[in-house]
Design a protein around this motif. Structure first.
Motif, mmCIF file in Angstrom:
data_model
loop_
_atom_site.group_PDB
_atom_site.id
_atom_site.type_symbol
_atom_site.label_atom_id
_atom_site.label_comp_id
_atom_site.label_asym_id
_atom_site.label_seq_id
_atom_site.Cartn_x
_atom_site.Cartn_y
_atom_site.Cartn_z
ATOM 1 N N SER A 159 -11.126 -3.273 -4.819
ATOM 2 C CA SER A 159 -10.627 -2.271 -3.889
ATOM 3 C C SER A 159 -10.789 -2.804 -2.467
ATOM 4 C CB SER A 159 -11.417 -0.968 -4.061
ATOM 5 O OG SER A 159 -10.917 0.059 -3.224
ATOM 6 N N VAL A 160 -10.002 -2.292 -1.536
ATOM 7 C CA VAL A 160 -10.113 -2.704 -0.140
ATOM 8 C C VAL A 160 -10.652 -1.529 0.656
ATOM 9 C CG1 VAL A 160 -7.687 -2.120 0.321
ATOM 10 C CG2 VAL A 160 -8.889 -3.693 1.828
ATOM 11 N N ILE A 161 -11.642 -1.789 1.524
ATOM 12 C CA ILE A 161 -12.358 -0.723 2.222
ATOM 13 C C ILE A 161 -12.354 -0.993 3.723
ATOM 14 C CG2 ILE A 161 -14.576 0.481 2.473
ATOM 15 C CD1 ILE A 161 -15.172 -0.360 -0.430
ATOM 16 N N GLY A 162 -12.104 0.060 4.494
ATOM 17 C CA GLY A 162 -12.152 -0.034 5.947
ATOM 18 C C GLY A 162 -12.892 1.148 6.525
ATOM 19 N N CYS A 163 -13.453 0.975 7.714
ATOM 20 C CA CYS A 163 -14.208 2.051 8.367
ATOM 21 C C CYS A 163 -13.824 2.133 9.839
ATOM 22 C CB CYS A 163 -15.709 1.802 8.229
ATOM 23 S SG CYS A 163 -16.747 3.052 9.045
ATOM 24 N N TYR A 164 -13.465 3.348 10.278
ATOM 25 C CA TYR A 164 -13.188 3.533 11.701
ATOM 26 C C TYR A 164 -14.524 3.786 12.414
ATOM 27 C CZ TYR A 164 -10.499 4.549 15.871
ATOM 28 O OH TYR A 164 -9.949 4.487 17.125
ATOM 29 N N ASP A 208 -4.145 -6.616 2.900
ATOM 30 C CA ASP A 208 -5.110 -7.212 1.984
ATOM 31 C C ASP A 208 -4.876 -6.797 0.538
ATOM 32 O OD1 ASP A 208 -6.331 -8.468 4.054
ATOM 33 O OD2 ASP A 208 -8.338 -7.710 3.644
ATOM 34 N N HIS A 209 -4.288 -5.627 0.370
ATOM 35 C CA HIS A 209 -4.100 -5.105 -0.989
ATOM 36 C C HIS A 209 -2.788 -4.324 -1.014
ATOM 37 C CE1 HIS A 209 -4.678 -3.382 -4.869
ATOM 38 N NE2 HIS A 209 -5.966 -3.638 -4.947
ATOM 39 N N PRO A 210 -1.636 -4.993 -1.082
ATOM 40 C CA PRO A 210 -0.353 -4.285 -1.085
ATOM 41 C C PRO A 210 -0.316 -3.221 -2.179
ATOM 42 C CG PRO A 210 -0.020 -6.643 -0.896
ATOM 43 C CD PRO A 210 -1.466 -6.447 -1.214
ATOM 44 N N MET A 211 0.142 -2.036 -1.803
ATOM 45 C CA MET A 211 0.130 -0.917 -2.739
ATOM 46 C C MET A 211 1.536 -0.369 -2.924
ATOM 47 S SD MET A 211 -3.200 0.855 -1.005
ATOM 48 C CE MET A 211 -4.476 -0.243 -0.374
ATOM 49 N N THR A 212 1.851 -0.049 -4.149
ATOM 50 C CA THR A 212 3.163 0.522 -4.428
ATOM 51 C C THR A 212 3.142 2.033 -4.339
ATOM 52 O OG1 THR A 212 2.735 0.679 -6.805
ATOM 53 C CG2 THR A 212 3.644 -1.393 -5.980
ATOM 54 N N LEU A 233 -13.315 12.050 -6.224
ATOM 55 C CA LEU A 233 -12.053 11.299 -6.194
ATOM 56 C C LEU A 233 -12.031 10.257 -7.322
ATOM 57 C CD1 LEU A 233 -9.365 10.531 -4.813
ATOM 58 C CD2 LEU A 233 -10.688 8.982 -3.345
ATOM 59 N N CYS A 234 -13.114 9.529 -7.477
ATOM 60 C CA CYS A 234 -13.171 8.516 -8.530
ATOM 61 C C CYS A 234 -13.067 9.147 -9.917
ATOM 62 C CB CYS A 234 -14.463 7.710 -8.405
ATOM 63 S SG CYS A 234 -14.511 6.609 -6.969
ATOM 64 N N ASP A 235 -13.662 10.331 -10.067
ATOM 65 C CA ASP A 235 -13.547 11.036 -11.357
ATOM 66 C C ASP A 235 -12.097 11.415 -11.639
ATOM 67 O OD1 ASP A 235 -16.217 10.847 -11.925
ATOM 68 O OD2 ASP A 235 -16.729 12.856 -11.206
ATOM 69 N N ARG A 236 -11.403 11.908 -10.616
ATOM 70 C CA ARG A 236 -9.998 12.317 -10.795
ATOM 71 C C ARG A 236 -9.109 11.128 -11.129
ATOM 72 N NH1 ARG A 236 -11.023 15.302 -6.064
ATOM 73 N NH2 ARG A 236 -9.714 13.920 -4.807
ATOM 74 N N LEU A 237 -9.396 9.996 -10.467
ATOM 75 C CA LEU A 237 -8.522 8.827 -10.624
ATOM 76 C C LEU A 237 -8.909 7.950 -11.803
ATOM 77 C CD1 LEU A 237 -8.242 7.674 -6.875
ATOM 78 C CD2 LEU A 237 -6.703 9.195 -8.148
ATOM 79 N N GLY A 238 -10.115 8.137 -12.309
ATOM 80 C CA GLY A 238 -10.589 7.266 -13.370
ATOM 81 C C GLY A 238 -11.154 5.959 -12.853
ATOM 82 N N GLY A 239 -11.560 5.935 -11.598
ATOM 83 C CA GLY A 239 -12.137 4.741 -10.977
ATOM 84 C C GLY A 239 -11.825 4.706 -9.500
ATOM 85 N N LEU A 240 -12.219 3.630 -8.838
ATOM 86 C CA LEU A 240 -11.957 3.494 -7.403
ATOM 87 C C LEU A 240 -10.460 3.393 -7.128
ATOM 88 C CD1 LEU A 240 -14.609 0.953 -6.041
ATOM 89 C CD2 LEU A 240 -14.322 3.331 -5.343
#
Length: 349
Positions: free
Chosen positions: A282-287, A181-185, A245-252
């Motif tokens: 962003s793409v979100i999943g839950c187990y 759904d959201h290819p990531m490099t 985590l969002c603070d470290r990354l500057g967003g989601l």
């Protein structure tokens, strides 16, 4: 020696006597000679048991000649969709067989789990199912002493057959779906998928983490240690971690793999304060699975464990009198998300 105010257990007597629980169990039963336990040790253990007011139902020991028609199940919690579904299936299968189901919650406390098992043994249940066991070795020791057939569900035990979800496959399927759904490099920290929640030493979480990392590797995305945030299952802990985590990354980040419904609760508490366009980027999943997730304003992929299938397979082993120490895997199901605007509650369009 002072008497305790609550009913003494084998583990209390083991602590007071300095003997192992299995030695105490044998000394209070009829197998101490076979195990070559010294008579002086047996007498000392029995004296401590008498002082503590310990009593065991002898019907539940030895050959267990009579059937009670009861079948017991220990679950960690009642207020959990997965375990409540499991207990409903357990009850239905029991009644199909003319058995009376007895279900109790351990609250994930090993001592309470042992106390419940000991009580169910005293009622001479015909079989015992243990879901999400916190101390499977202790449970097996007690059940073997009482000659009670038992089976582990959801989390495995070494001393009896076990039926568990294929956590590694479920996590791998979910991770592949998120990547599709959201290819990531993976070139920057924010352009990665992060797994949040669970305990890395827990069997189920360890399997899910392994499946998550395996798919990243096969996709050419070398897993970074900080992509797994095993912060437990408490919602507050998850809320703190996703905010940090969002603070470290500057967003989601590009993707979030949430390791349980309780963790999702904490994550959503933080996400609810973010702009909707950020969430949809962003793409979100839950187990784990909850149908109410379909009414969120952004899609959430979910993994639904087959609670009914786990119990069905466990009963099959009981019916076939299977005594092999097998580990049976039951595949979970990947549930495609619905967005809020697909729901009947949306007035858009």
């Amino acid at each position: 020696m002072p008497r305790t105010t609550r009913k003494a257990t084998i583990y209390d007597i083991a602590r007071l006597s300095g003997a192992s629980p299995s030695t105490v169990s044998a000394a209070l039963g009829e197998s101490w000679r076979k195990r070559r336990i010294a008579e002086s040790t047996v007498e000392a253990i029995r004296q401590i048991a008498a002082d503590q007011g310990y009593s065991a139902n002898m019907q539940a020991r030895g050959l267990r000649k009579a059937r009670s028609g009861l079948v017991g199940m220990v679950i960690p919690l009642h207020d959990n969709r997965f375990f409540s579904s499991m207990s409903q299936s357990f009850e239905a299968f029991a009644r199909e067989r003319g058995l009376v189901p007895v279900i109790a919650s351990s609250m994930r406390e090993p001592e309470e789990e042992r106390r419940i098992v000991e009580t169910l043994i005293s009622y001479a249940v015909d079989y015992l199912f243990i879901a999400g066991a916190t101390d499977p070795d202790a449970v097996t020791t007690m059940c073997r002493s009482a000659n009670l057939r038992h089976i582990f569900v959801d989390l495995p035990g070494r001393g009896a057959p076990s039926v568990v979800s294929d956590n590694a496959k479920g996590a791998a399927d979910l991770t592949r779906r998120l990547l599709a759904d959201h290819p990531m490099t993976g070139t920057t920290p924010r352009d990665r998928i992060y797994l949040i929640g669970g305990d890395a030493t827990d069997y189920a979480s360890a399997q899910r983490i392994a499946g998550f990392r395996a798919v990243l590797t096969e996709s050419g995305l070398k897993p970074h240690p900080d992509q797994v945030i095993a912060c437990g299952y408490a919602p507050r802990s998850a809320m703190r971690e996703i905010a940090a985590l969002c603070d470290r990354l500057g967003g989601l980040p590009a993707g979030i793999f949430v390791n349980s419904l309780t963790v999702l609760e904490g994550v959503l508490n933080h996400l609810s304060g973010l702009p909707l366009e950020d969430l949809r980027a962003s793409v979100i999943g839950c187990y784990d699975y909850d149908p109410f997730a379909a009414y969120l304003q952004f899609p959430v992929h979910m993994v639904r464990q087959d609670a009914h299938g786990l119990i069905r397979e466990a009963y099959r082993m009981i019916d076939e009198n299977s005594l092999d120490l097998v580990l049976k895997m039951v595949e979970p199901e990947l549930i495609a998300p619905r967005t809020f605007y697909d729901s009947p509650f949306s007035d858009r369009g």
